[in-house]
Design a protein around this motif. Structure first.
Motif, PDB file in Angstrom:
ATOM      1  N   MET A   1       0.847  -1.183   0.000  1.00  0.00           N
ATOM      2  CA  MET A   1       0.000   0.000   0.000  1.00  0.00           C
ATOM      3  C   MET A   1       0.889   1.241   0.000  1.00  0.00           C
ATOM      4  SD  MET A   1      -3.293   0.476   2.458  1.00  0.00           S
ATOM      5  CE  MET A   1      -4.396   1.820   2.130  1.00  0.00           C
ATOM      6  N   LYS A   2       0.372   2.317  -0.582  1.00  0.00           N
ATOM      7  CA  LYS A   2       1.127   3.561  -0.696  1.00  0.00           C
ATOM      8  C   LYS A   2       1.458   4.129   0.686  1.00  0.00           C
ATOM      9  CE  LYS A   2      -0.834   7.550  -2.397  1.00  0.00           C
ATOM     10  NZ  LYS A   2      -0.679   8.654  -1.578  1.00  0.00           N
ATOM     11  N   ASP A   3       2.675   4.649   0.825  1.00  0.00           N
ATOM     12  CA  ASP A   3       3.076   5.284   2.078  1.00  0.00           C
ATOM     13  C   ASP A   3       2.261   6.561   2.297  1.00  0.00           C
ATOM     14  OD1 ASP A   3       4.896   3.303   2.683  1.00  0.00           O
ATOM     15  OD2 ASP A   3       6.550   4.307   1.689  1.00  0.00           O
ATOM     16  N   ILE A   4       2.373   7.120   3.491  1.00  0.00           N
ATOM     17  CA  ILE A   4       1.561   8.276   3.862  1.00  0.00           C
ATOM     18  C   ILE A   4       2.454   9.468   4.188  1.00  0.00           C
ATOM     19  CG2 ILE A   4       1.397   7.462   6.259  1.00  0.00           C
ATOM     20  CD1 ILE A   4      -1.445   8.642   6.360  1.00  0.00           C
ATOM     21  N   GLU A  53      -2.420  -9.905  14.679  1.00  0.00           N
ATOM     22  CA  GLU A  53      -3.175 -10.726  13.726  1.00  0.00           C
ATOM     23  C   GLU A  53      -4.633 -10.297  13.589  1.00  0.00           C
ATOM     24  OE1 GLU A  53      -2.612 -14.816  14.826  1.00  0.00           O
ATOM     25  OE2 GLU A  53      -0.712 -14.943  13.750  1.00  0.00           O
ATOM     26  N   SER A  54      -5.232  -9.817  14.662  1.00  0.00           N
ATOM     27  CA  SER A  54      -6.635  -9.400  14.587  1.00  0.00           C
ATOM     28  C   SER A  54      -6.801  -8.143  13.724  1.00  0.00           C
ATOM     29  CB  SER A  54      -7.201  -9.156  15.988  1.00  0.00           C
ATOM     30  OG  SER A  54      -6.521  -8.091  16.621  1.00  0.00           O
ATOM     31  N   HIS A  55      -5.690  -7.495  13.375  1.00  0.00           N
ATOM     32  CA  HIS A  55      -5.728  -6.278  12.554  1.00  0.00           C
ATOM     33  C   HIS A  55      -5.220  -6.514  11.136  1.00  0.00           C
ATOM     34  CE1 HIS A  55      -6.565  -4.057  16.218  1.00  0.00           C
ATOM     35  NE2 HIS A  55      -5.508  -4.618  16.778  1.00  0.00           N
ATOM     36  N   ILE A  56      -5.092  -7.792  10.740  1.00  0.00           N
ATOM     37  CA  ILE A  56      -4.456  -8.121   9.454  1.00  0.00           C
ATOM     38  C   ILE A  56      -5.160  -7.488   8.253  1.00  0.00           C
ATOM     39  CG2 ILE A  56      -5.635 -10.324   9.045  1.00  0.00           C
ATOM     40  CD1 ILE A  56      -2.706 -11.352   8.237  1.00  0.00           C
ATOM     41  N   ASP A  57      -6.472  -7.276   8.345  1.00  0.00           N
ATOM     42  CA  ASP A  57      -7.217  -6.694   7.223  1.00  0.00           C
ATOM     43  C   ASP A  57      -7.494  -5.204   7.394  1.00  0.00           C
ATOM     44  OD1 ASP A  57      -7.389  -9.123   5.775  1.00  0.00           O
ATOM     45  OD2 ASP A  57      -9.030  -9.768   7.078  1.00  0.00           O
ATOM     46  N   GLU A  58      -6.978  -4.614   8.464  1.00  0.00           N
ATOM     47  CA  GLU A  58      -7.190  -3.193   8.723  1.00  0.00           C
ATOM     48  C   GLU A  58      -5.998  -2.377   8.227  1.00  0.00           C
ATOM     49  OE1 GLU A  58      -8.326  -2.396  12.855  1.00  0.00           O
ATOM     50  OE2 GLU A  58      -8.842  -4.516  13.017  1.00  0.00           O
ATOM     51  N   ILE A  60      -2.940  -0.192   8.670  1.00  0.00           N
ATOM     52  CA  ILE A  60      -1.938  -0.010   9.725  1.00  0.00           C
ATOM     53  C   ILE A  60      -0.979   1.082   9.268  1.00  0.00           C
ATOM     54  CG2 ILE A  60      -0.055  -1.076  11.024  1.00  0.00           C
ATOM     55  CD1 ILE A  60      -1.478  -3.768  10.633  1.00  0.00           C
ATOM     56  N   VAL A  61      -0.832   2.112  10.088  1.00  0.00           N
ATOM     57  CA  VAL A  61       0.091   3.211   9.792  1.00  0.00           C
ATOM     58  C   VAL A  61       1.225   3.113  10.804  1.00  0.00           C
ATOM     59  CG1 VAL A  61       0.372   5.716   9.677  1.00  0.00           C
ATOM     60  CG2 VAL A  61      -1.765   4.657   8.876  1.00  0.00           C
ATOM     61  N   GLU A  78       4.234  -6.826   5.712  1.00  0.00           N
ATOM     62  CA  GLU A  78       3.744  -7.248   4.394  1.00  0.00           C
ATOM     63  C   GLU A  78       4.179  -8.681   4.096  1.00  0.00           C
ATOM     64  OE1 GLU A  78       3.293  -3.057   1.969  1.00  0.00           O
ATOM     65  OE2 GLU A  78       5.238  -4.073   1.896  1.00  0.00           O
ATOM     66  N   ASN A  79       5.398  -9.020   4.472  1.00  0.00           N
ATOM     67  CA  ASN A  79       5.882 -10.391   4.281  1.00  0.00           C
ATOM     68  C   ASN A  79       5.113 -11.400   5.130  1.00  0.00           C
ATOM     69  OD1 ASN A  79       7.790  -9.592   2.404  1.00  0.00           O
ATOM     70  ND2 ASN A  79       9.445  -9.429   3.910  1.00  0.00           N
ATOM     71  N   LYS A  80       4.460 -10.926   6.185  1.00  0.00           N
ATOM     72  CA  LYS A  80       3.675 -11.788   7.063  1.00  0.00           C
ATOM     73  C   LYS A  80       2.187 -11.793   6.678  1.00  0.00           C
ATOM     74  CE  LYS A  80       7.087 -13.064   9.631  1.00  0.00           C
ATOM     75  NZ  LYS A  80       7.580 -14.430   9.544  1.00  0.00           N
ATOM     76  N   GLY A  81       1.849 -11.171   5.555  1.00  0.00           N
ATOM     77  CA  GLY A  81       0.489 -11.237   5.052  1.00  0.00           C
ATOM     78  C   GLY A  81      -0.382 -10.015   5.294  1.00  0.00           C
ATOM     79  N   PHE A  82       0.171  -8.974   5.924  1.00  0.00           N
ATOM     80  CA  PHE A  82      -0.585  -7.745   6.146  1.00  0.00           C
ATOM     81  C   PHE A  82      -0.594  -6.957   4.830  1.00  0.00           C
ATOM     82  CE2 PHE A  82       0.634  -9.162  10.289  1.00  0.00           C
ATOM     83  CZ  PHE A  82      -0.355  -8.716  11.152  1.00  0.00           C
ATOM     84  N   LYS A  83      -1.765  -6.576   4.379  1.00  0.00           N
ATOM     85  CA  LYS A  83      -1.894  -5.957   3.053  1.00  0.00           C
ATOM     86  C   LYS A  83      -2.037  -4.440   3.073  1.00  0.00           C
ATOM     87  CE  LYS A  83      -2.405  -9.916   0.725  1.00  0.00           C
ATOM     88  NZ  LYS A  83      -1.227 -10.681   1.041  1.00  0.00           N
TER      89      LYS A  83
END
Length: 102
Positions: A1-4, A53-58, A60-61, A78-83
């Motif tokens: 995802m694009k940086d902020i 892990e409970s935030h994997i689909d949220e 994250i900044v 990202e390597n652990k699956g956080f998108k």
């Protein structure tokens, strides 16, 4: 995802927008100055994956002092699956500089 960019982060914080906000600086740095993020020093991040892990689909900044450590943290997650991980470009230094300009 694009940086902020820090101006977008400031606007989102001012508007109390919902996102997972993590500061990967060391505890002593966090105690000196912080933006209210969840403090997880970079070296501790692998040990906090269960909690995250409970935030994997949220969204994250992540931020640090200048953006280098948080960039590493973003890549790790990202390597652990956080998108939806975003790095704060320039870190807290750029954020505080922005505040001084206002």
């Amino acid at each position: 995802m694009k940086d902020i960019e820090v101006n977008e982060l400031k606007e989102r914080l001012d508007n109390n927008e919902e996102f997972v906000f993590i500061d990967v600086r060391e505890e002593y740095e966090y105690e000196d100055d912080n933006l209210g993020a969840w403090n997880i020093p970079l070296a501790q991040l692998p040990y906090k994956l269960k909690e995250l892990e409970s935030h994997i689909d949220e969204e994250i900044v992540i931020h640090c002092r200048t953006g280098a450590r948080s960039g590493n943290a973003k890549q790790f997650l990202e390597n652990k699956g956080f998108k939806k991980v975003r790095n704060v470009l320039g870190g807290i230094v750029a954020y505080r500089n922005l505040e001084e300009e206002e």
